[in-house]
Design a protein around this motif. Sequence first.
Motif, PDB file in Angstrom:
ATOM      1  N   ASN A   1       0.828  -1.221   0.000  1.00 57.20           N
ATOM      2  CA  ASN A   1       0.000   0.000   0.000  1.00 57.20           C
ATOM      3  C   ASN A   1       0.853   1.259   0.000  1.00 57.20           C
ATOM      4  N   PRO A   2       1.842   1.359  -0.865  1.00 59.21           N
ATOM      5  CA  PRO A   2       2.712   2.543  -0.818  1.00 59.21           C
ATOM      6  C   PRO A   2       1.996   3.770  -1.390  1.00 59.21           C
ATOM      7  N   LYS A   3       2.394   4.930  -0.868  1.00 56.89           N
ATOM      8  CA  LYS A   3       1.845   6.187  -1.424  1.00 56.89           C
ATOM      9  C   LYS A   3       2.898   6.830  -2.330  1.00 56.89           C
ATOM     10  N   CYS A   4       4.172   6.468  -2.077  1.00 55.74           N
ATOM     11  CA  CYS A   4       5.265   7.073  -2.828  1.00 55.74           C
ATOM     12  C   CYS A   4       6.365   6.020  -3.029  1.00 55.74           C
ATOM     13  N   ILE A   5       6.861   5.918  -4.272  1.00 53.30           N
ATOM     14  CA  ILE A   5       7.871   4.899  -4.591  1.00 53.30           C
ATOM     15  C   ILE A   5       9.069   5.549  -5.294  1.00 53.30           C
ATOM     16  N   ALA A   6      10.270   5.143  -4.898  1.00 50.35           N
ATOM     17  CA  ALA A   6      11.472   5.585  -5.611  1.00 50.35           C
ATOM     18  C   ALA A   6      12.001   4.420  -6.443  1.00 50.35           C
TER      19      ALA A   6
ATOM     20  N   LEU B   1       5.356   1.031 -13.862  1.00 49.94           N
ATOM     21  CA  LEU B   1       4.882   1.657 -12.623  1.00 49.94           C
ATOM     22  C   LEU B   1       4.068   2.915 -12.967  1.00 49.94           C
ATOM     23  N   LYS B   2       4.603   3.672 -13.923  1.00 52.38           N
ATOM     24  CA  LYS B   2       3.975   4.945 -14.280  1.00 52.38           C
ATOM     25  C   LYS B   2       2.543   4.744 -14.809  1.00 52.38           C
ATOM     26  N   VAL B   3       2.331   3.668 -15.568  1.00 55.57           N
ATOM     27  CA  VAL B   3       0.981   3.489 -16.124  1.00 55.57           C
ATOM     28  C   VAL B   3       0.011   2.840 -15.130  1.00 55.57           C
ATOM     29  N   THR B   4       0.515   2.383 -13.993  1.00 52.83           N
ATOM     30  CA  THR B   4      -0.398   1.715 -13.058  1.00 52.83           C
ATOM     31  C   THR B   4      -0.508   2.396 -11.699  1.00 52.83           C
ATOM     32  N   PHE B   5       0.572   2.975 -11.215  1.00 55.19           N
ATOM     33  CA  PHE B   5       0.615   3.465  -9.837  1.00 55.19           C
ATOM     34  C   PHE B   5       0.088   4.901  -9.752  1.00 55.19           C
ATOM     35  N   GLN B   6      -0.851   5.125  -8.852  1.00 53.44           N
ATOM     36  CA  GLN B   6      -1.497   6.449  -8.723  1.00 53.44           C
ATOM     37  C   GLN B   6      -0.694   7.417  -7.847  1.00 53.44           C
ATOM     38  N   GLY B   7       0.202   6.880  -7.007  1.00 49.79           N
ATOM     39  CA  GLY B   7       0.955   7.737  -6.067  1.00 49.79           C
ATOM     40  C   GLY B   7       2.124   8.443  -6.740  1.00 49.79           C
ATOM     41  N   LYS B   8       3.011   8.977  -5.894  1.00 54.05           N
ATOM     42  CA  LYS B   8       4.148   9.740  -6.412  1.00 54.05           C
ATOM     43  C   LYS B   8       5.314   8.789  -6.733  1.00 54.05           C
ATOM     44  N   ILE B   9       6.001   9.058  -7.857  1.00 50.98           N
ATOM     45  CA  ILE B   9       7.146   8.219  -8.246  1.00 50.98           C
ATOM     46  C   ILE B   9       8.383   9.095  -8.374  1.00 50.98           C
ATOM     47  N   TYR B  10       9.473   8.665  -7.766  1.00 56.40           N
ATOM     48  CA  TYR B  10      10.748   9.367  -7.900  1.00 56.40           C
ATOM     49  C   TYR B  10      11.754   8.473  -8.621  1.00 56.40           C
ATOM     50  N   PRO B  11      12.108   8.779  -9.882  1.00 61.76           N
ATOM     51  CA  PRO B  11      13.215   8.046 -10.511  1.00 61.76           C
ATOM     52  C   PRO B  11      14.541   8.570  -9.953  1.00 61.76           C
ATOM     53  N   ILE B  12      15.451   7.665  -9.634  1.00 64.60           N
ATOM     54  CA  ILE B  12      16.754   8.061  -9.101  1.00 64.60           C
ATOM     55  C   ILE B  12      17.849   7.584 -10.060  1.00 64.60           C
ATOM     56  N   ASN B  13      18.637   8.521 -10.532  1.00 62.45           N
ATOM     57  CA  ASN B  13      19.732   8.207 -11.462  1.00 62.45           C
ATOM     58  C   ASN B  13      20.677   9.411 -11.489  1.00 62.45           C
TER      59      ASN B  13
END
Length: 452
Positions: free
Chosen positions: A8-13, A32-44
């Motif tokens: 049940n995450p709200k935010c994923i990196a 993830l982008k097409v399915t997850f409604q919460g905030k996503i942080y790509p790290i690179n």
Amino acid sequence: MNLDAFFNPKCIAVIGASRSPEKLGYLILENLKVTFQGKIYPINPNASEILGLACLPSILDIEDIIPDMAIIAVPAAEVKKVLSDCIKKKIKAAVIITSGFSEIGNKEAELELKNMAKGKIRLIGPNCVGIYQKGLDMLFFPRKRLKRPSEGSIAFITQSGAFGSTLLDLVASEGVGVSKFISIGNKIDVNETELLEYLSKDLNTRCIAMYIESIEDGKNFIEVAKRVVKKKPIVVFKAGKTNKGKEAILSHTGSLAGEHAVYSAAFEQAGIIEANTTEELFDFAKALANQPVMNSNKIAIVTNGGGFGIVATDEAVRIGLEVPELSKESIKNLEKFMPAYATKKNPVDLTGDATTERYEKALSVVFKEKEIAGVVCIGLMQIPTLKEDIINVLRECKVYGKPMTICATGGQWTTEKTKILESYGIPVYLMPERAVKSIKALYDYGKILKMK
Ligand code: COA
């Protein structure tokens, strides 16, 4: 720390999100982008933006929020540093996709991760494909190559990412739904036992299916499984039945497989239903997730193909089911509407010109027969007299409160009908033996529930 941050995450990196569309870190982010409604942080550290999302060099650079979960897809040599940053950032859960640990003998590095994480962060993996559920797709397979299943009631735990993912593709194309899919890989922290406990409380899950290569905490596993099977059925396929198979496991997930006979005995003791073939795993799971248990071993077989009825009868008898004579009253009732050339005994052969109405009446007779505990219905969809409304008739059979499995053998036309039936929770099998073995699983689970 419980497992909610994974599910049940709200935010994923996504650490190791890549700019190259063929790399795993790109595909994870894309799905993830097409399915997850919460905030996503790509790290690179080498990118400023990927797939329209702003990138940060390190998880420590996120200022406004602490992500609930990190997905790690950097090379093995980088994982320790990245995990230490996740711990610093107080992230609760991480899924490590990266391979290159105990499965190739790199046990020390794996142990280091395990020790670092203890009490600070929960881990799934390494060497896994992670989680798939409604609203959370972190699988690195392109969606046009691997179909995702609809939301359903089977939870699937797998030690092999490839085995699990490709089965997902297969069941998705058959119309079977899944509540949660978890690939645990080398399972240095979260393992099958903890997931069993977690899934036993998951309201969307009615059956738990597992592909397992090894179980390290056998005693605890059995204790937990014994409790869980009182609430919902567990089906397990255990790989590594031969010495060569066990060697292969060592280099796949770095685990020791153990003697198969010991596992089988333990499964039986715990009330777990063992699938002997890979096919049986989902065959049994979809029956157990959607049908009531069978209270005795006596079944009726109803068919529109004589040969199929015989094959189903042979299989039933071979595996310990009975195909009893029907009562005089039932035979009389069948005679009322069946043509002279049709067989009014068990197996009931409605013949190659069976209509939907003939099925409806025959199913009503056999389901109402007191002695019959379940029905295997063979519905060959190709015959011209069978209309689309057969689907509604089969669907309505749930009013009888007894289990039913269907055999529908055929190509494209049949597959289309199968998908519709599966979407209503009616388990359909390509071959009669599979439909018979799956109704037997419902009898076996019924016996488990009756045990103290
Ligand atoms: N933090 C954040 N990003 C980092 C990083 C770090 N410390 N180190 C590297 N990256 C970035 C890279 O710059 C790269 O992005 P780019 O392509 O835009 O340059 C991205 O992360 C991936 O790194 P890269 O070095 O290109 O690795 P890779 O993609 O070739 O391989 C794995 C990484 C994890 C996919 C690979 O090591 C692996 O384990 N593959 C097998 C995984 C598998 O099959 N698992 C399931 C088994 S069932």
